[in-house]
Scaffold this motif. Sequence first.
Motif, short mmCIF file in Angstrom:
data_model
loop_
_atom_site.label_atom_id
_atom_site.label_comp_id
_atom_site.label_asym_id
_atom_site.label_seq_id
_atom_site.Cartn_x
_atom_site.Cartn_y
_atom_site.Cartn_z
N LYS A 1 0.83 -1.21 0.00
CA LYS A 1 0.00 0.00 0.00
C LYS A 1 0.86 1.26 0.00
O LYS A 1 0.70 2.15 -0.83
CB LYS A 1 -0.92 0.02 1.24
CG LYS A 1 -1.85 -1.17 1.36
CD LYS A 1 -2.79 -1.05 2.53
CE LYS A 1 -2.09 -1.05 3.90
NZ LYS A 1 -1.39 -2.31 4.21
N THR A 2 1.80 1.33 0.96
CA THR A 2 2.64 2.53 1.06
C THR A 2 3.46 2.73 -0.21
O THR A 2 3.56 3.85 -0.73
CB THR A 2 3.55 2.43 2.29
OG1 THR A 2 2.74 2.36 3.46
CG2 THR A 2 4.48 3.63 2.40
N THR A 3 4.02 1.65 -0.72
CA THR A 3 4.83 1.76 -1.94
C THR A 3 3.98 2.29 -3.10
O THR A 3 4.43 3.14 -3.87
CB THR A 3 5.43 0.38 -2.28
OG1 THR A 3 6.09 -0.12 -1.11
CG2 THR A 3 6.43 0.48 -3.40
N GLY B 1 1.42 10.99 4.98
CA GLY B 1 2.14 9.72 4.96
C GLY B 1 1.75 8.84 6.14
O GLY B 1 1.09 9.28 7.08
N GLN B 2 2.19 7.59 6.07
CA GLN B 2 1.86 6.64 7.13
C GLN B 2 2.52 7.06 8.44
O GLN B 2 1.96 6.88 9.51
CB GLN B 2 2.33 5.25 6.73
CG GLN B 2 2.03 4.19 7.77
CD GLN B 2 2.28 2.79 7.23
OE1 GLN B 2 2.75 2.60 6.12
NE2 GLN B 2 1.97 1.81 8.04
N TYR B 3 3.75 7.59 8.34
CA TYR B 3 4.46 7.97 9.55
C TYR B 3 4.42 9.47 9.70
O TYR B 3 4.31 10.19 8.71
CB TYR B 3 5.89 7.43 9.48
CG TYR B 3 5.89 5.96 9.23
CD1 TYR B 3 5.47 5.08 10.23
CD2 TYR B 3 6.19 5.44 7.97
CE1 TYR B 3 5.40 3.73 9.98
CE2 TYR B 3 6.11 4.08 7.72
CZ TYR B 3 5.72 3.23 8.74
OH TYR B 3 5.63 1.88 8.50
N LEU C 1 -4.13 9.50 1.74
CA LEU C 1 -4.00 9.26 3.19
C LEU C 1 -3.52 7.83 3.38
O LEU C 1 -4.24 6.88 3.06
CB LEU C 1 -5.35 9.44 3.88
CG LEU C 1 -6.06 10.79 3.69
CD1 LEU C 1 -7.45 10.74 4.30
CD2 LEU C 1 -5.24 11.88 4.34
N ASP C 2 -2.31 7.68 3.90
CA ASP C 2 -1.76 6.33 4.08
C ASP C 2 -2.01 5.88 5.52
O ASP C 2 -1.39 6.39 6.45
CB ASP C 2 -0.26 6.34 3.75
CG ASP C 2 0.29 4.94 3.56
OD1 ASP C 2 -0.49 3.97 3.64
OD2 ASP C 2 1.51 4.81 3.33
N GLU C 3 -2.90 4.94 5.65
CA GLU C 3 -3.32 4.42 6.97
C GLU C 3 -3.58 5.54 7.97
O GLU C 3 -2.91 5.64 8.99
CB GLU C 3 -2.26 3.44 7.51
CG GLU C 3 -2.08 2.26 6.57
CD GLU C 3 -1.47 1.05 7.25
OE1 GLU C 3 -1.53 0.97 8.50
OE2 GLU C 3 -0.96 0.17 6.54
N PRO C 4 -4.59 6.36 7.68
CA PRO C 4 -4.81 7.54 8.53
C PRO C 4 -5.28 7.21 9.94
O PRO C 4 -5.15 8.06 10.82
CB PRO C 4 -5.89 8.33 7.78
CG PRO C 4 -6.58 7.33 6.93
CD PRO C 4 -5.55 6.30 6.57
MG MG Z 1 2.30 1.03 4.81
#
Ligand code: MG
Lengths: 321, 273
Positions: free
Chosen positions: A44-46, A84-86, A160-163
């Motif tokens: 997902k993030t990639t 981002g996720q982080y 939104l990455d894993e919000p």
């Molecule tokens: Mg991820």
Amino acid sequence: MTTLAIEAHGLVKTFGENRAVDGVDLAVRAGTVYGVLGPNGAGKTTTVRMLTTLLRPDGGSARVLGHDVVDDADQVRRLIGLTGQYASVDEDLTGTENLVLQSRLVGLSRSQSKRRAAELLENFDLTEAANRPVKHFSGGMRRRIDLAASIVVTPDVLFLDEPTTGLDPRSRGQVWDIVRDLVAGGTTVLLTTQYLDEADQLADRIAVIDRGTVIAEGTSADLKASVGRSSLHLRLADETQRDLAERLVAQTLDTTPHRTPEAGVITAPVADPDVVADLMIRLRAEGVGIDEIGVQRPSLDEVFLTLTGHAADDDTERSAA
Amino acid sequence: MSTTTLERPVRTVAARVERPEPPSALSASLTLGWRSVLKIRRIPEQLFDVTFQPVIFIVMFVYLFGGAVSGSTTEYLQFVLPGILVQTVVMASLYTGISLNTDIGKGIFDRFRSLPIWRPAALLGALLADGIRYVVAAVVCLGVGMAMGFRPDGTVADVVAACLLVLVFAFSLSWIFAFLGLVMRSAGAVQGVSLLAMFPLTFASNVFVDPSTMPGWLRAWVDVNPVSQLVTAVRSLMAGAPDAGAVGWSLIGCAALVAVFAPLTVRAYRRKA
Ligand SMILES: [Mg+2]
Ligand SMILES: Nc1ncnc2c1ncn2[C@@H]1O[C@H](COP(=O)(O)OP(=O)(O)O)[C@@H](O)[C@H]1O
């Protein structure tokens, strides 16, 4: 013709031997919420990093509002927002400083930036924390300031990455409200999630992604339908009768029941809810005791189980592979 | 008046905020430099190496070696202060790589890179903000030196020119460390490699002693060491008798460093996944 906000064709990204993203196709209509659902490590993030111009695809192509993410990256950056996720704000700076920084970087003037920062802090219920460094924020507050920093100017497409990963239910609800508001304002949102109910709640369409490929795509209802119109949920009084019960379910409903992690629970897709009555009669005749029985619309968890052969939060199989 | 307190819901901005033209390269760099300055204010420990360290070095070297090297501490102070000024600022430029390495691993660089701003702005901003650290170092060195009896023979303009030359050199040198900061895996590795390079640069030079008593092989290095050229230039400026050759070589060295390492660094930054 409908306008596509995001379209990806055969996106590939490899890290050494690992094909992290292995031919992903996506088509996201403007003004909708698109959910990318998959377990940890699915890619997902990639995928998001390639769509937001941070990572160059090794294969395939992608466009955001018609602009190629590689050839026309600068134009894409003028249209998108990314959370981002982080943590993607500066932990040493205060809430206000972060938002002013972000506002200045998108080109607002000094006075506009101050005004916009104050307005966002107010709207995101962060006014009290305005002058505290972000590292002292709670998880929910951090996520809100992250989101606020992504919308200092209204993005046409927001990623939104894993919000909501790791948030308590109330904070999750707040993030969901923000997403709904943004969509009402005309923004297209692509969000990734590991939570099936989140995709179900928010997304107009969902792509289920596993090991770098899209294994199913459609509306939440489409996905549920692919598993059967409804779903049987059966809890046995005595778990040792599970094999017998499974055989009876298979014969009567003419389907393959799923084993669930819970010992005495059997689920199965049901084409015609009427035959469940027949099943109950047969169970009684064979002496199988029932603790609980129900027929319901299948949950996305069951969808995932059916599509991938493993549960959404089942990591063991992956790490062994 | 209500007696129950309702939880305040989060309200978002329904009103659309149009995106203005992206900021200019200069404006973006300065904004990102401002971020680094804010971080210095929030974490003042970052300034230890440009405040306490030079004080300790000056006091220690002057009283430890002054008598032995120059016959008197006052005379040695006159000799060594420009050297320690250079050493402090050059060492401070090492910090650029370490902080960049730590910073870039965090999500915030992803955010910068997803904005329509001039790509190297984040790098240039960080390097510019480090200029503040160099100024602090110069002020501390000169202040402590003067309090101990250092008296430059040159005019105020000469001394300012000397400090500016040191600043320009440190800025040029920091591109090397920025490059290392980008290509190395951890901040610890950056520090290790940078320190390794730092010792021959600053100690095997004319910072602390006149190289005329050194063995030939060492002198050969000391003479070509760019830090020696810079120290000679700074000494001459502070003495009010500028050595055009040394100043010229220092500036050429700066230009060469930037010409080689700025493009390498920017390329490494663009590639950083
Ligand atoms: Mg991820
Ligand atoms: N920078 C990277 N270098 C090497 N491998 C990576 C990198 N980023 C991700 N991966 C690998 O790619 C796969 C997909 O990761 P990711 O996209 O982060 O998944 P998700 O966001 O769905 O959890 C994982 O196996 C992960 O280990």
